[in-house]
Scaffold this motif. Sequence first.
Motif, PDB file in Angstrom:
ATOM      1  N   LYS A  95      -5.662  15.035 -15.306  1.00 50.18           N
ATOM      2  CA  LYS A  95      -7.075  14.987 -15.989  1.00 50.18           C
ATOM      3  C   LYS A  95      -7.232  13.536 -16.390  1.00 50.18           C
ATOM      4  O   LYS A  95      -8.618  13.026 -16.476  1.00 50.18           O
ATOM      5  CB  LYS A  95      -6.693  15.718 -17.448  1.00 50.18           C
ATOM      6  CG  LYS A  95      -8.217  15.671 -18.055  1.00 50.18           C
ATOM      7  CD  LYS A  95      -8.175  16.715 -19.563  1.00 50.18           C
ATOM      8  CE  LYS A  95      -9.407  16.845 -20.178  1.00 50.18           C
ATOM      9  NZ  LYS A  95     -10.316  15.502 -20.246  1.00 50.18           N
ATOM     10  N   TYR A  98      -9.039  12.127 -13.460  1.00 49.75           N
ATOM     11  CA  TYR A  98     -10.218  12.763 -13.540  1.00 49.75           C
ATOM     12  C   TYR A  98     -11.068  11.869 -14.452  1.00 49.75           C
ATOM     13  O   TYR A  98     -12.531  11.592 -14.086  1.00 49.75           O
ATOM     14  CB  TYR A  98     -10.215  14.094 -13.609  1.00 49.75           C
ATOM     15  CG  TYR A  98     -11.461  15.099 -13.745  1.00 49.75           C
ATOM     16  CD1 TYR A  98     -11.963  15.278 -12.433  1.00 49.75           C
ATOM     17  CD2 TYR A  98     -12.008  15.376 -14.803  1.00 49.75           C
ATOM     18  CE1 TYR A  98     -13.244  16.290 -12.523  1.00 49.75           C
ATOM     19  CE2 TYR A  98     -13.062  16.346 -15.037  1.00 49.75           C
ATOM     20  CZ  TYR A  98     -13.862  16.568 -13.847  1.00 49.75           C
ATOM     21  OH  TYR A  98     -15.017  17.545 -13.953  1.00 49.75           O
ATOM     22  N   GLU A 102     -14.440   9.409 -13.312  1.00 42.25           N
ATOM     23  CA  GLU A 102     -15.881   9.874 -13.743  1.00 42.25           C
ATOM     24  C   GLU A 102     -16.490   8.799 -14.661  1.00 42.25           C
ATOM     25  O   GLU A 102     -17.578   8.311 -14.249  1.00 42.25           O
ATOM     26  CB  GLU A 102     -15.799  10.904 -14.645  1.00 42.25           C
ATOM     27  CG  GLU A 102     -16.973  11.187 -15.595  1.00 42.25           C
ATOM     28  CD  GLU A 102     -18.340  11.620 -14.867  1.00 42.25           C
ATOM     29  OE1 GLU A 102     -19.409  11.840 -15.346  1.00 42.25           O
ATOM     30  OE2 GLU A 102     -18.361  11.735 -13.554  1.00 42.25           O
TER      31      GLU A 102
END
Length: 158
Positions: A95, A98, A102
Amino acid sequence: MPSSTNQNNTAKEKFREALKGCARAVSGNDELQMTFGQDGPTMTGNTALIPDLPLKPTYTDVQVMRGMADSLSLKASCHDASAHQKRAPYDTEAKMIYDALEEVRYEMVGSQRMAGMEENLWARQQKQLQTQYVNPVFGTEDVPLHTALSLLAREAML
């Protein structure tokens, strides 16, 4: 004759107002509010919090502050929090990767759309790295994977 302190405050206030206007334009949100303090950069709802300029700001200080505002504005404009959350991995490290990628994505979109933004975002990134990594980095064990991957992604997208 006005004192230099008053002139600095006036210049600082003009800069803040210009920054707010740019942030609203970039985000596409006329209701975006921006506050200045010691904390940040963070965004809660329609309110962005940006660290304020020091008493005698340098050109780099101004660039970093613009980069923080640009990043938050781009996130407001180019990031779908619901879709991002829906697709986020459960594993903590995954995460973090991720989320970092982003951030790179929406900042690179903005850099490609608007001339000059890349320099501000780069200054923000450099300041963040200097703050996080006071000691020299010699190997992979010195930097978290999500940070290393986001730097590699930035380099690849420039």
